[in-house]
Scaffold this motif. Structure first.
Motif, short mmCIF file in Angstrom:
data_model
loop_
_atom_site.label_atom_id
_atom_site.label_comp_id
_atom_site.label_asym_id
_atom_site.label_seq_id
_atom_site.Cartn_x
_atom_site.Cartn_y
_atom_site.Cartn_z
N SER A 125 -7.45 27.64 10.79
CA SER A 125 -7.77 28.11 9.45
C SER A 125 -7.32 27.12 8.38
CB SER A 125 -7.13 29.48 9.22
OG SER A 125 -7.37 29.93 7.92
N ALA A 128 -9.69 24.17 8.42
CA ALA A 128 -10.98 24.52 7.82
C ALA A 128 -10.89 24.53 6.30
CB ALA A 128 -11.44 25.89 8.34
N THR A 131 -10.73 20.92 5.18
CA THR A 131 -12.04 20.29 5.36
C THR A 131 -12.97 20.68 4.22
OG1 THR A 131 -11.78 20.20 7.76
CG2 THR A 131 -14.03 20.07 6.91
N ALA A 145 -13.24 16.50 8.43
CA ALA A 145 -12.66 17.25 9.55
C ALA A 145 -11.53 16.47 10.20
CB ALA A 145 -13.75 17.60 10.57
#
Length: 192
Positions: A125, A128, A131, A145
Motif C-alpha cells: 500500500s 502504491a 508510485t 514503481a
C-alpha cells in the motif's frame, strides 16, 4: 474503567501488541484488548474494524506524509530525490514512542502468519501511494514503481536500524532513511 481517558486508539494498539506477544495473535480477543486498554468493545470498534487492523494504525498518515513529501519535491528532482523528500516528510511522524514500540511490534508480528501478511500488505500500500505520487509528477510508471519500491525498502531498513539502535541517542529517523536510500541507490547502480 474511567469515563474517558485520552488516546484510546494508541492505548488499544499498545494493549494489542502486548497481548499478541504474551499469548499469541489467535488467542487474543477484542474483549481482552479493550479491557487491557481500559475501554469498551464498542470503543474498540469505533477505531478498528477488527484486531488485524491494529497493525496498520497510522498507515494512512504515513502514506499521506510520503506522498506530500514527493509532491512537494522541487521541480526537476529525480524520482529518487522526490522519494527522499517523502521519506524526510514521513520521518516527522517517527518519534521516541515509535522507537520504543518497534521491538514489541516486531515480536507481535513474528507470532502470526496473518499479521505477517498484513504487514506485507502495508508495504504494498505504501509503495502504491508513492508510485501514484510520482506518476502525478510525470514520472513514467515503471520508473515510479521502481523508485517507490526502493523507497519502501529504504523505509523498512531505516526503521529496523533506527529502532534497534541506541535508545539514548538523539538521532532522527530521517538520517537513517536517507542513508538507507543512498545505499540502495548505490546497490542498484552496481546491478549493471
Amino acid at each position: 474503567m474511567g469515563r474517558w481517558e485520552p488516546d484510546a486508539r494508541g492505548r488499544l494498539v499498545l494493549a494489542a501488541v502486548d497481548l499478541f506477544t504474551e499469548q499469541g495473535y489467535d488467542a487474543t480477543t477484542v474483549a481482552q484488548i479493550a479491557e487491557r486498554a481500559g475501554v469498551t468493545k464498542s470503543t474498540f470498534f469505533r477505531h478498528f474494524p477488527d484486531k488485524r487492523e491494529l497493525l496498520v494504525a497510522g498507515q494512512e498518515a504515513l502514506s499521506r506524509l510520503l506522498t506530500e513529501g514527493i509532491a512537494e519535491a522541487p521541480d526537476g528532482a529525480s524520482p529518487l530525490e522526490a522519494v527522499a523528500g517523502g521519506l524526510v516528510r514521513a520521518s516527522t511522524a517517527m518519534g521516541p514512542a515509535n522507537r520504543e514500540f518497534a521491538p514489541r511490534m516486531k515480536a507481535a508480528i513474528a507470532t502470526s502468519t496473518e499479521l505477517q501478511e498484513r504487514d506485507a500488505l502495508k508495504s504494498v500500500s505504501l509503495a502504491a501511494a508513492m508510485t501514484a505520487a510520482l506518476v502525478a509528477r510525470g514520472v513514467p510508471d515503471p520508473t515510479a514503481a521502481l523508485a517507490s519500491e526502493l523507497g519502501v525498502l529504504a523505509f523498512k531498513r531505516a526503521f529496523a536500524e533506527w529502532s534497534e539502535g541506541d535508545r539514548g541517542a538523539e538521532d532522527e529517523f530521517a538520517g537513517y532513511a536517507l542513508a538507507a536510500l543512498d545505499e540502495l541507490r548505490a546497490a542498484s547502480a552496481s546491478l549493471g
